[in-house]
Enzyme design. Sequence first.
Site, PDB file in Angstrom:
ATOM      1  N   THR A  45       0.823  -1.206   0.000  1.00 15.62           N
ATOM      2  CA  THR A  45       0.000   0.000   0.000  1.00 15.62           C
ATOM      3  C   THR A  45       0.859   1.259   0.000  1.00 15.62           C
ATOM      4  OG1 THR A  45      -1.856  -1.085   1.047  1.00 15.62           O
ATOM      5  CG2 THR A  45      -1.680   1.275   1.404  1.00 15.62           C
ATOM      6  N   THR A 125       1.687  -4.264   4.257  1.00 17.22           N
ATOM      7  CA  THR A 125       1.489  -4.559   5.679  1.00 17.22           C
ATOM      8  C   THR A 125       0.960  -5.969   5.914  1.00 17.22           C
ATOM      9  OG1 THR A 125      -0.768  -3.663   5.641  1.00 17.22           O
ATOM     10  CG2 THR A 125       1.017  -2.142   6.270  1.00 17.22           C
ATOM     11  N   ASP A 126       0.300  -6.555   4.900  1.00 13.28           N
ATOM     12  CA  ASP A 126      -0.449  -7.792   5.152  1.00 13.28           C
ATOM     13  C   ASP A 126       0.421  -8.976   5.568  1.00 13.28           C
ATOM     14  OD1 ASP A 126      -2.824  -6.531   4.748  1.00 13.28           O
ATOM     15  OD2 ASP A 126      -3.133  -7.263   2.706  1.00 13.28           O
TER      16      ASP A 126
HETATM   17  C1  SIN Z   1      -0.970  -2.982   2.744  1.00 13.66           C
HETATM   18  O1  SIN Z   1       0.179  -2.774   2.372  1.00 13.66           O
HETATM   19  O2  SIN Z   1      -1.440  -2.336   3.722  1.00 13.66           O
HETATM   20  C2  SIN Z   1      -1.894  -3.963   2.116  1.00 13.66           C
HETATM   21  C3  SIN Z   1      -1.414  -4.521   0.833  1.00 13.66           C
HETATM   22  C4  SIN Z   1      -0.173  -5.331   0.964  1.00 13.66           C
HETATM   23  O3  SIN Z   1       0.057  -5.963   1.996  1.00 13.66           O
HETATM   24  O4  SIN Z   1       0.594  -5.359   0.000  1.00 13.66           O
END
Ligand code: SIN
Length: 361
Positions: A45, A125-126
């Site tokens: 993200t 983040t995932d």
């Molecule tokens: C994010 O980065 O918050 C979600 C998408 C990902 O993990 O690539």
Amino acid sequence: MNTSTSSPASALPEASGSAHSPDSPVFPAAARTLPRIVVLATGGTIAGAASDPANTAGYEAGVLSIEQLLATIPALGKVARLDAEQLANLDSKDMTLAFWTTLAQRVNALLGDDAIDGVVITHGTDTLEETAYLLHLTVKSSKPVVLTAAMRPATALSADGPLNLLNAVTLAASPAARGQGVLVALNNRIHSARDAVKTSTFAVDAFHSPEAGVLGWVQDARVELVRRVVRPHTLDTEFVIGSAWPHVEIVTSYAGVSRALVEGLVAAGVRGIVVAGTGNGSIHETLQQALVDALTQGIAVVRSSRVGSGHVMHNGAAADDALGFVTADSLNPYKARVLLMLALAAGAAGPVALQRVFDLY
Ligand code: SIN
């Protein structure tokens, strides 16, 4: 793996291949005594874009290039000499074991260069908590490695990525970060890669270190570390990154769970199973019997918990030792899977050898 970038968002500057080379106006000659940090971009993200700045959920992750992101943060020039590499641009839900190998090998190669002082990795983040722990156990350097990310895409109102990236570079450039293993820097907070987990689907303050707590903070170019990492990591582990990944999967215990998933995994030739148990890693009797049957076929079984914080205590003679189960200590199921894969790849076999690994790391 997609290493290309699609059309830049209008709110962001055009990418420039030389914008962040040490010879650019952003990094004048006077700044050349600053630490040299390499930013490895993997997507997420933080590199996401949406057509509407008010949209923080319906966007595409892994769209913008690292050059585009760095160009929005002129303050980086006061912190470090930066090089940037776009290793991938993916949504981290699609992370692969092959890419983990590529990433860890690249980090090790960079840190083996005397001219490089640290590495920052931008990531979704995932699955950041898994990648961070994998690197924590397989990077062979005491130089700083810092992962950062964002909960809002780069095009959003109040995007959190630029400040997170500035803080991550500030941390990687700090001598205080040496020897601490892999660190995670988001929302001003510094976490150990062992403990950091994502705890919110939407909040900017998404990462926490349950029970362990943060290691410190980065704010306004000031790094404050108030705790040290105690468990072995990086140079002090028995793990090296390779390209062979033992097949390890995760199953969850819940009301009415059947034997079907475990039986399917056994048939698929799995080497290990991590159980996301209830409470203190307790397992429904139906699932437990299926796991005991799997153990008789030489499959490693590790009890973790689906709760999200706390330890899974080893029951010793009462149950775990008799059954052959290993307990994950305070690792959640996703981190426990990382450790189990590395331990099996390193040749650890049987519950006693595996329990030593889980007690240590
Ligand atoms: C994010 O980065 O918050 C979600 C998408 C990902 O993990 O690539």
